[in-house]
Design a protein around this motif. Structure first.
Motif, PDB file in Angstrom:
ATOM      1  N   UNK A  24      34.213  79.048  64.112  1.00 11.72           N
ATOM      2  CA  UNK A  24      34.311  77.752  64.552  1.00 11.72           C
ATOM      3  C   UNK A  24      35.823  77.162  64.918  1.00 11.72           C
ATOM      4  N   UNK A  25      36.659  77.949  64.338  1.00 18.07           N
ATOM      5  CA  UNK A  25      38.028  77.739  64.794  1.00 18.07           C
ATOM      6  C   UNK A  25      38.320  78.279  66.125  1.00 18.07           C
ATOM      7  N   UNK A  26      37.510  79.345  66.569  1.00 17.58           N
ATOM      8  CA  UNK A  26      37.834  80.005  67.959  1.00 17.58           C
ATOM      9  C   UNK A  26      36.945  78.971  68.818  1.00 17.58           C
ATOM     10  N   UNK A  27      35.931  78.422  68.338  1.00 17.56           N
ATOM     11  CA  UNK A  27      35.234  77.600  69.340  1.00 17.56           C
ATOM     12  C   UNK A  27      35.980  76.411  69.577  1.00 17.56           C
ATOM     13  N   UNK A  28      36.677  75.776  68.413  1.00 21.51           N
ATOM     14  CA  UNK A  28      37.614  74.592  68.492  1.00 21.51           C
ATOM     15  C   UNK A  28      38.630  74.895  69.629  1.00 21.51           C
ATOM     16  N   UNK A  29      39.273  75.991  69.536  1.00 25.91           N
ATOM     17  CA  UNK A  29      40.605  76.492  70.348  1.00 25.91           C
ATOM     18  C   UNK A  29      39.850  76.451  71.893  1.00 25.91           C
ATOM     19  N   UNK A  30      38.665  76.693  72.028  1.00 26.04           N
ATOM     20  CA  UNK A  30      38.092  76.811  73.298  1.00 26.04           C
ATOM     21  C   UNK A  30      37.772  75.657  73.980  1.00 26.04           C
ATOM     22  N   UNK A  31      37.465  74.582  73.191  1.00 27.53           N
ATOM     23  CA  UNK A  31      37.201  73.389  73.630  1.00 27.53           C
ATOM     24  C   UNK A  31      38.335  72.697  73.899  1.00 27.53           C
ATOM     25  N   UNK A  32      39.609  72.803  73.128  1.00 26.85           N
ATOM     26  CA  UNK A  32      40.759  72.301  73.499  1.00 26.85           C
ATOM     27  C   UNK A  32      41.596  72.950  74.493  1.00 26.85           C
ATOM     28  N   UNK A  33      41.086  74.056  75.014  1.00 24.80           N
ATOM     29  CA  UNK A  33      42.198  74.684  75.769  1.00 24.80           C
ATOM     30  C   UNK A  33      42.155  74.133  77.245  1.00 24.80           C
ATOM     31  N   UNK A  34      43.332  74.133  77.822  1.00 26.07           N
ATOM     32  CA  UNK A  34      43.429  73.606  79.048  1.00 26.07           C
ATOM     33  C   UNK A  34      42.473  74.140  80.143  1.00 26.07           C
ATOM     34  N   UNK A  35      42.342  75.332  80.298  1.00 27.50           N
ATOM     35  CA  UNK A  35      41.473  76.181  81.269  1.00 27.50           C
ATOM     36  C   UNK A  35      41.044  77.186  80.400  1.00 27.50           C
ATOM     37  N   UNK A  36      39.868  76.667  79.914  1.00 24.01           N
ATOM     38  CA  UNK A  36      38.802  77.688  78.937  1.00 24.01           C
ATOM     39  C   UNK A  36      38.294  78.891  79.943  1.00 24.01           C
ATOM     40  N   UNK A  37      38.043  79.764  79.494  1.00 21.30           N
ATOM     41  CA  UNK A  37      37.347  81.002  80.037  1.00 21.30           C
ATOM     42  C   UNK A  37      35.739  80.611  80.085  1.00 21.30           C
ATOM     43  N   UNK A  38      35.257  81.077  81.006  1.00 18.79           N
ATOM     44  CA  UNK A  38      33.781  80.755  81.004  1.00 18.79           C
ATOM     45  C   UNK A  38      32.918  81.495  79.846  1.00 18.79           C
ATOM     46  N   UNK A  39      33.424  82.585  79.674  1.00 16.09           N
ATOM     47  CA  UNK A  39      32.778  83.443  78.467  1.00 16.09           C
ATOM     48  C   UNK A  39      33.951  83.852  77.459  1.00 16.09           C
ATOM     49  N   UNK A  40      33.511  83.706  76.237  1.00 12.35           N
ATOM     50  CA  UNK A  40      34.597  83.930  75.320  1.00 12.35           C
ATOM     51  C   UNK A  40      33.842  85.134  74.184  1.00 12.35           C
ATOM     52  N   UNK A  41      34.484  86.177  73.876  1.00 11.75           N
ATOM     53  CA  UNK A  41      34.143  87.067  72.779  1.00 11.75           C
ATOM     54  C   UNK A  41      35.039  87.027  71.724  1.00 11.75           C
ATOM     55  N   UNK A  42      34.316  86.943  70.476  1.00 13.77           N
ATOM     56  CA  UNK A  42      35.278  86.980  69.373  1.00 13.77           C
ATOM     57  C   UNK A  42      34.645  88.215  68.410  1.00 13.77           C
ATOM     58  N   UNK A  43      35.639  88.617  67.552  1.00 14.27           N
ATOM     59  CA  UNK A  43      35.415  89.809  67.007  1.00 14.27           C
ATOM     60  C   UNK A  43      35.863  91.235  67.589  1.00 14.27           C
ATOM     61  N   UNK A  44      36.583  91.994  66.875  1.00 14.21           N
ATOM     62  CA  UNK A  44      37.354  93.005  67.570  1.00 14.21           C
ATOM     63  C   UNK A  44      36.344  94.127  68.108  1.00 14.21           C
ATOM     64  N   UNK A  45      35.303  94.489  67.475  1.00 17.79           N
ATOM     65  CA  UNK A  45      34.489  95.381  67.913  1.00 17.79           C
ATOM     66  C   UNK A  45      33.666  94.931  69.378  1.00 17.79           C
ATOM     67  N   UNK A  46      33.410  93.534  69.410  1.00 15.78           N
ATOM     68  CA  UNK A  46      32.865  92.939  70.529  1.00 15.78           C
ATOM     69  C   UNK A  46      33.897  93.018  71.727  1.00 15.78           C
ATOM     70  N   UNK A  47      34.952  92.617  71.294  1.00  9.84           N
ATOM     71  CA  UNK A  47      36.099  92.603  72.369  1.00  9.84           C
ATOM     72  C   UNK A  47      36.061  93.908  73.066  1.00  9.84           C
ATOM     73  N   UNK A  48      36.128  95.076  72.212  1.00 10.45           N
ATOM     74  CA  UNK A  48      36.420  96.283  72.783  1.00 10.45           C
ATOM     75  C   UNK A  48      35.123  96.558  73.836  1.00 10.45           C
ATOM     76  N   UNK A  49      34.142  96.296  73.187  1.00 10.98           N
ATOM     77  CA  UNK A  49      32.995  96.521  74.173  1.00 10.98           C
ATOM     78  C   UNK A  49      32.957  95.534  75.612  1.00 10.98           C
ATOM     79  N   UNK A  50      33.345  94.442  75.525  1.00  8.56           N
ATOM     80  CA  UNK A  50      33.628  93.626  76.460  1.00  8.56           C
ATOM     81  C   UNK A  50      34.828  94.098  77.627  1.00  8.56           C
ATOM     82  N   UNK A  51      35.740  94.703  77.011  1.00  7.38           N
ATOM     83  CA  UNK A  51      36.956  95.410  77.901  1.00  7.38           C
ATOM     84  C   UNK A  51      36.273  96.784  78.552  1.00  7.38           C
TER      85      UNK A  51
END
Length: 70
Positions: A24-51
Motif C-alpha cells: 500500500x505504501x508503494x501504491x501511495x507513492x505512485x499516486x503522489x509521484x509527479x511523473x508516475x511510471x505506467x507500470x510499477x513492479x514491487x518486490x525484489x524477485x519481480x524487479x529482477x525479472x522486470x530488468x
C-alpha cells in the motif's frame, strides 16, 4: 507433479511475501509521484525479472520464470 510444485511455490510466495502495508505504501507513492511510471513492479524477485525482461530475449526470460515455478 509440475502443477503441484508450481502451486506450492505460489502459496509460499503468498504466505511469506511482502506485507500489505508495504504494498500500500508503494501504491501511495505512485499516486503522489509527479511523473508516475505506467507500470510499477514491487518486490525484489519481480524487479529482477522486470530488468531481465528488458535485457534478455523474451523466450529465455519465459524459460527462467518457468524454472522458478516448476
Amino acid at each position: 507433479g509440475r502443477i503441484e510444485k508450481a502451486v506450492s511455490v505460489m502459496e509460499k510466495d503468498e504466505t511469506n511475501g511482502m506485507s500489505s502495508a508495504y504494498a500500500a505504501q508503494q501504491v501511495v507513492r505512485c499516486v503522489y509521484a509527479r511523473n508516475p511510471a505506467p507500470l510499477k513492479c514491487i518486490g525484489t524477485k519481480y524487479q529482477l525479472f522486470a530488468v531481465l525482461d528488458r535485457l534478455l530475449p523474451k523466450r529465455f526470460v519465459n524459460f527462467l520464470i518457468g524454472k522458478l515455478y516448476s
